[in-house]
Design a protein around this motif. Sequence first.
Motif, PDB file in Angstrom:
ATOM      1  N   ARG A   8       0.729  -1.149   0.151  1.00  0.00           N
ATOM      2  CA  ARG A   8       0.047   0.146   0.075  1.00  0.00           C
ATOM      3  C   ARG A   8       0.746   1.110   0.038  1.00  0.00           C
ATOM      4  O   ARG A   8       0.649   2.244  -0.577  1.00  0.00           O
ATOM      5  CB  ARG A   8      -0.962  -0.155   1.288  1.00  0.00           C
ATOM      6  N   GLY A   9       1.826   1.206   0.763  1.00  0.00           N
ATOM      7  CA  GLY A   9       2.890   2.435   0.778  1.00  0.00           C
ATOM      8  C   GLY A   9       3.511   2.689  -0.575  1.00  0.00           C
ATOM      9  O   GLY A   9       3.462   3.937  -0.731  1.00  0.00           O
ATOM     10  N   ARG A  10       4.032   1.664  -1.236  1.00  0.00           N
ATOM     11  CA  ARG A  10       4.423   1.766  -2.715  1.00  0.00           C
ATOM     12  C   ARG A  10       3.337   2.240  -3.549  1.00  0.00           C
ATOM     13  O   ARG A  10       3.822   3.159  -4.399  1.00  0.00           O
ATOM     14  CB  ARG A  10       5.059   0.245  -3.026  1.00  0.00           C
ATOM     15  N   GLU A  11       2.224   1.660  -3.435  1.00  0.00           N
ATOM     16  CA  GLU A  11       1.029   2.215  -4.060  1.00  0.00           C
ATOM     17  C   GLU A  11       0.795   3.712  -3.898  1.00  0.00           C
ATOM     18  O   GLU A  11       0.585   4.428  -4.917  1.00  0.00           O
ATOM     19  CB  GLU A  11      -0.161   1.327  -4.144  1.00  0.00           C
ATOM     20  N   VAL A  12       0.982   3.921  -2.906  1.00  0.00           N
ATOM     21  CA  VAL A  12       0.627   5.710  -2.470  1.00  0.00           C
ATOM     22  C   VAL A  12       1.590   6.553  -2.957  1.00  0.00           C
ATOM     23  O   VAL A  12       1.412   7.370  -3.458  1.00  0.00           O
ATOM     24  CB  VAL A  12       0.186   5.884  -0.846  1.00  0.00           C
ATOM     25  N   ARG A  13       2.745   5.861  -2.511  1.00  0.00           N
ATOM     26  CA  ARG A  13       3.964   6.678  -3.329  1.00  0.00           C
ATOM     27  C   ARG A  13       3.772   6.860  -4.808  1.00  0.00           C
ATOM     28  O   ARG A  13       4.285   8.015  -5.426  1.00  0.00           O
ATOM     29  CB  ARG A  13       5.291   6.095  -2.958  1.00  0.00           C
ATOM     30  N   GLN A  14       3.549   5.920  -5.512  1.00  0.00           N
ATOM     31  CA  GLN A  14       3.519   5.999  -7.059  1.00  0.00           C
ATOM     32  C   GLN A  14       2.291   6.957  -7.233  1.00  0.00           C
ATOM     33  O   GLN A  14       2.549   7.703  -8.458  1.00  0.00           O
ATOM     34  CB  GLN A  14       3.307   4.654  -7.634  1.00  0.00           C
ATOM     35  N   ARG A  15       1.286   6.915  -6.553  1.00  0.00           N
ATOM     36  CA  ARG A  15       0.105   7.767  -6.908  1.00  0.00           C
ATOM     37  C   ARG A  15       0.642   9.281  -6.613  1.00  0.00           C
ATOM     38  O   ARG A  15       0.395  10.137  -7.419  1.00  0.00           O
ATOM     39  CB  ARG A  15      -1.214   7.649  -6.281  1.00  0.00           C
ATOM     40  N   LEU A  16       1.346   9.467  -5.771  1.00  0.00           N
ATOM     41  CA  LEU A  16       1.751  10.802  -5.460  1.00  0.00           C
ATOM     42  C   LEU A  16       2.799  11.414  -6.594  1.00  0.00           C
ATOM     43  O   LEU A  16       2.635  12.399  -7.127  1.00  0.00           O
ATOM     44  CB  LEU A  16       2.678  11.140  -4.195  1.00  0.00           C
ATOM     45  N   LEU A  17       3.667  10.211  -7.053  1.00  0.00           N
ATOM     46  CA  LEU A  17       4.744  10.871  -8.190  1.00  0.00           C
ATOM     47  C   LEU A  17       3.852  11.161  -9.524  1.00  0.00           C
ATOM     48  O   LEU A  17       4.044  12.038 -10.070  1.00  0.00           O
ATOM     49  CB  LEU A  17       5.628   9.767  -8.457  1.00  0.00           C
ATOM     50  N   ALA A  18       2.650  10.161  -9.791  1.00  0.00           N
ATOM     51  CA  ALA A  18       1.795  10.373 -10.875  1.00  0.00           C
ATOM     52  C   ALA A  18       1.007  11.767 -10.668  1.00  0.00           C
ATOM     53  O   ALA A  18       0.814  12.391 -11.700  1.00  0.00           O
ATOM     54  CB  ALA A  18       0.899   9.061 -11.098  1.00  0.00           C
ATOM     55  N   ALA A  19       0.734  12.042  -9.579  1.00  0.00           N
ATOM     56  CA  ALA A  19      -0.056  13.189  -9.477  1.00  0.00           C
ATOM     57  C   ALA A  19       0.920  14.452  -9.765  1.00  0.00           C
ATOM     58  O   ALA A  19       0.431  15.507 -10.330  1.00  0.00           O
ATOM     59  CB  ALA A  19      -0.742  13.600  -8.088  1.00  0.00           C
ATOM     60  N   GLY A  42      -5.281  11.737  -3.807  1.00  0.00           N
ATOM     61  CA  GLY A  42      -6.334  11.060  -2.936  1.00  0.00           C
ATOM     62  C   GLY A  42      -6.062  10.383  -1.618  1.00  0.00           C
ATOM     63  O   GLY A  42      -6.303   9.608  -0.898  1.00  0.00           O
ATOM     64  N   VAL A  43      -4.899  11.542  -1.196  1.00  0.00           N
ATOM     65  CA  VAL A  43      -4.459  11.306   0.415  1.00  0.00           C
ATOM     66  C   VAL A  43      -4.495  12.566   1.013  1.00  0.00           C
ATOM     67  O   VAL A  43      -4.745  13.516   0.487  1.00  0.00           O
ATOM     68  CB  VAL A  43      -2.993  10.767  -0.016  1.00  0.00           C
ATOM     69  N   THR A  44      -4.089  12.235   2.293  1.00  0.00           N
ATOM     70  CA  THR A  44      -4.055  13.643   3.030  1.00  0.00           C
ATOM     71  C   THR A  44      -2.839  14.287   3.023  1.00  0.00           C
ATOM     72  O   THR A  44      -1.950  13.651   2.687  1.00  0.00           O
ATOM     73  CB  THR A  44      -4.370  13.341   4.805  1.00  0.00           C
ATOM     74  N   PRO A  45      -2.396  15.677   2.984  1.00  0.00           N
ATOM     75  CA  PRO A  45      -1.377  16.257   3.040  1.00  0.00           C
ATOM     76  C   PRO A  45      -0.065  15.630   3.714  1.00  0.00           C
ATOM     77  O   PRO A  45       0.903  15.374   3.566  1.00  0.00           O
ATOM     78  CB  PRO A  45      -1.530  17.886   3.544  1.00  0.00           C
ATOM     79  N   SER A  46      -0.517  15.335   4.977  1.00  0.00           N
ATOM     80  CA  SER A  46       0.575  14.528   5.948  1.00  0.00           C
ATOM     81  C   SER A  46       1.049  13.245   5.381  1.00  0.00           C
ATOM     82  O   SER A  46       2.236  13.099   5.492  1.00  0.00           O
ATOM     83  CB  SER A  46      -0.093  14.192   7.413  1.00  0.00           C
ATOM     84  N   VAL A  47       0.399  12.663   4.620  1.00  0.00           N
ATOM     85  CA  VAL A  47       0.836  11.277   3.826  1.00  0.00           C
ATOM     86  C   VAL A  47       2.140  11.768   2.953  1.00  0.00           C
ATOM     87  O   VAL A  47       2.919  11.105   2.716  1.00  0.00           O
ATOM     88  CB  VAL A  47      -0.232  10.732   3.085  1.00  0.00           C
ATOM     89  N   VAL A  48       2.046  13.040   2.213  1.00  0.00           N
ATOM     90  CA  VAL A  48       3.036  13.396   1.370  1.00  0.00           C
ATOM     91  C   VAL A  48       4.372  13.361   2.244  1.00  0.00           C
ATOM     92  O   VAL A  48       5.329  12.842   1.516  1.00  0.00           O
ATOM     93  CB  VAL A  48       2.556  14.796   0.682  1.00  0.00           C
ATOM     94  N   HIS A  49       4.509  14.226   3.345  1.00  0.00           N
ATOM     95  CA  HIS A  49       5.523  14.214   3.947  1.00  0.00           C
ATOM     96  C   HIS A  49       5.971  12.905   4.668  1.00  0.00           C
ATOM     97  O   HIS A  49       7.222  12.767   5.092  1.00  0.00           O
ATOM     98  CB  HIS A  49       5.517  15.461   4.998  1.00  0.00           C
ATOM     99  N   TYR A  50       5.141  11.924   4.823  1.00  0.00           N
ATOM    100  CA  TYR A  50       5.472  10.622   5.405  1.00  0.00           C
ATOM    101  C   TYR A  50       6.396   9.834   4.436  1.00  0.00           C
ATOM    102  O   TYR A  50       7.060   9.288   4.589  1.00  0.00           O
ATOM    103  CB  TYR A  50       4.165   9.846   5.770  1.00  0.00           C
ATOM    104  N   HIS A  51       6.009  10.081   3.144  1.00  0.00           N
ATOM    105  CA  HIS A  51       6.807   9.482   1.938  1.00  0.00           C
ATOM    106  C   HIS A  51       7.798  10.226   1.083  1.00  0.00           C
ATOM    107  O   HIS A  51       8.798   9.524   0.793  1.00  0.00           O
ATOM    108  CB  HIS A  51       5.819   8.992   0.820  1.00  0.00           C
TER     109      HIS A  51
END
Length: 186
Positions: A8-19, A42-51
């Motif tokens: 899930r973490g890899r998938e969220v990271r890829q979504r952030l890069l694609a965005a 489709g995530v919260t801003p804190s997730v950006v700084h987590y990854h």
Amino acid sequence: MTSPAAERGREVRQRLLAAAVELIPERGWTAVSTRVLAERAGVTPSVVHYHFSSLPALLNEAVVGVMRQMLAELDGFLDTARTPADAVEVMLASVNQYTGADPLSLLFVEAYLAATRDDKLREEIAAVIDGFRGRLGHWLDERGVPAADETAAVLMAIIDGLLLHRGLGTRPDADAVTAVLRRLVP
């Protein structure tokens, strides 16, 4: 075996890069905020700084990844080209799919501009370009092109220049450009 959380973490990271790859051409490099990026992914801003350590780190990774991918495609074209002249034609033909106002062209222009103010981004982009230039120079050298490394540098600068000019609405005659380059790389 990978844990579901890691996947899930890899998938969220890829979504952030694609965005980021979508937003940079749409809004411009400096108008991409953590909030807008998180919303698009489709995530919260804190997730950006987590990854990612920072928003610029995320933007840099996104654009450098796309550049690597694009130049890897050109490596594939070189595998199919039989002669240096064929390689030039293939490289020029690859330019024809870009208008200069398309998202990928705008992404690269924005990245080049951002790199004028960001030493790390400039170094990362330069490393990607230098890597391909070295591979192209080696490929040309194996085929007997004189001053192969310098020729590779000129070819890459021409391709970049043609793409930048398209963004300005100027389109040099493709046949004339091909003819000139065929004299450079017979």
